[in-house]
Design an enzyme around this catalytic site. Structure first.
Site, mmCIF file in Angstrom:
data_model
loop_
_atom_site.group_PDB
_atom_site.id
_atom_site.type_symbol
_atom_site.label_atom_id
_atom_site.label_comp_id
_atom_site.label_asym_id
_atom_site.label_seq_id
_atom_site.Cartn_x
_atom_site.Cartn_y
_atom_site.Cartn_z
ATOM 1 N N LYS A 152 2.813 52.998 -95.159
ATOM 2 C CA LYS A 152 2.313 53.461 -93.861
ATOM 3 C C LYS A 152 0.801 53.693 -93.925
ATOM 4 O O LYS A 152 0.054 53.315 -93.022
ATOM 5 C CB LYS A 152 3.048 54.748 -93.451
ATOM 6 N N GLN B 88 7.716 62.892 -93.663
ATOM 7 C CA GLN B 88 8.623 61.910 -94.277
ATOM 8 C C GLN B 88 9.929 62.579 -94.677
ATOM 9 O O GLN B 88 9.932 63.633 -95.321
ATOM 10 C CB GLN B 88 7.923 61.290 -95.511
ATOM 11 N N ASP C 188 7.108 59.600 -84.868
ATOM 12 C CA ASP C 188 8.407 59.088 -85.321
ATOM 13 C C ASP C 188 9.384 58.965 -84.150
ATOM 14 O O ASP C 188 10.423 58.317 -84.275
ATOM 15 C CB ASP C 188 9.021 60.043 -86.354
HETATM 16 N N1 GUN Z 1 12.438 58.304 -94.070
HETATM 17 C C1 GUN Z 1 12.938 57.048 -94.021
HETATM 18 N N2 GUN Z 1 12.492 56.412 -92.921
HETATM 19 C C2 GUN Z 1 11.712 57.292 -92.248
HETATM 20 C C3 GUN Z 1 10.966 57.214 -91.044
HETATM 21 O O1 GUN Z 1 10.932 56.204 -90.321
HETATM 22 N N3 GUN Z 1 10.272 58.346 -90.703
HETATM 23 C C4 GUN Z 1 10.309 59.474 -91.447
HETATM 24 N N4 GUN Z 1 9.612 60.536 -91.028
HETATM 25 N N5 GUN Z 1 10.986 59.564 -92.574
HETATM 26 C C5 GUN Z 1 11.684 58.475 -92.973
#
Ligand code: GUN
Length: 281
Positions: free
Chosen positions: A54, A98, A121
């Site tokens: 990311k 996350q 998100d």
């Molecule tokens: N953990 C696995 N995929 C994601 C996601 O798309 N966003 C977040 N915040 N945590 C994750």
């Protein structure tokens, strides 16, 4: 006939390029770079990889990222205090925490603490609710990424029988809402679904997000269905999806690979959401 493989990396790359150009133009017009704050708690290796990807995407397209790395024994109160501080910081547009979080930190409380307009998100109940009532704003990245991917196939989704396997808050449920928004006829399956095979077999469009390797057998797939595999499972150091790819690809018209399918779309949509969050602020 063998299915056409949907190249998520390529589709995501094109979206990232468009976003890069828009951000660059906005900078020429005097707008600062969008800014994404990424909270990572503990040292889960998979989370570290996701977060790194990311941040790399941010850097590539001109989004500033701020890393907040916290020890796994950080208190829930401290996490909530940090989120509130980021909510109040006008230079931060998006906040991403996350998951998974350590067991002593309540994910529900943390998500609800994020300002809905910074919830890149798309997990906040307000944003899920807006999607449910056909007024989407910040949309969950993976389901929205799947819709963007489907739009590139030039197939008419209206009236399609779409089956979603997996009913999680973050993926399966918003995926079903996105498909409803496209006027699909949606069937939701969960771990208690009776005769999963028949539900899969009726799907013109199948989206699987169960997190169980090879849960969906290739022979269950309807001839010429579109198959979207959101699962990411590690087997002997290799990544595989939830669908038995080698057999499914002989029945489907289009199919996503794992890796290189939905994963890159999630990151690209997160970038789009961060730019949207800046516009909302
Ligand atoms: N953990 C696995 N995929 C994601 C996601 O798309 N966003 C977040 N915040 N945590 C994750």
């Amino acid at each position: 006939m063998t299915a056409q493989i949907i190249d998520g990396k390529k589709i995501a790359g094109e979206l990232l390029q468009k976003l890069k150009e828009e951000i660059s133009q906005r900078k020429i017009d005097g707008v600062r770079s969008p800014c994404l704050a990424v909270l990572l708690i503990g040292d889960n290796p998979a989370s570290e990889v996701y977060v790194r990807n990311k941040k790399i995407a941010c850097e590539k397209i001109g989004i500033k990222s701020i890393s907040v790395d916290l020890r796994s024994d950080v208190s829930e109160e401290e996490v909530l205090t940090i989120v509130k501080k980021l909510n109040d910081d006008n230079t931060v547009d998006g906040i991403l925490v996350q998951s998974p979080l350590p067991a002593h930190v309540d994910e529900k409380l943390v998500i609800e603490a994020i300002s809905p307009n910074k919830d890149v998100d798309g997990f906040h109940p307000l944003n899920i609710g807006l999607l449910a009532i056909k007024r989407p704003k910040l949309r969950s990245c993976t389901p929205y990424g799947v819709i963007k991917m489907l739009k590139t196939l030039n197939v008419d989704l209206v009236g399609m029988n779409a089956t979603v396997v997996g009913a999680s808050n973050n993926v399966g449920r918003p995926m079903a809402l996105e498909l409803l928004l496209e006027n699909c006829t949606v069937t939701m399956c969960n771990s208690k679904t009776k005769n999963l095979e028949s539900k899969v077999n009726q799907a013109d469009l199948l989206v699987v997000a169960a997190g169980i390797k090879n849960l969906v057998k290739g022979e269950w797939i309807k001839q010429d269905a579109i198959v979207i595999d959101i699962g990411i499972n590690r087997v002997d150091g290799k990544l595989v999806g939830d669908v038995e790819f080698s057999v499914a690809k002989e029945k489907a018209s289009f199919i996503t690979p794992v890796p290189g399918g939905v994963g890159p779309m999630t990151v690209a949509t997160l970038m789009e959401n961060t730019l949207l969050a800046q516009k909302l602020s």
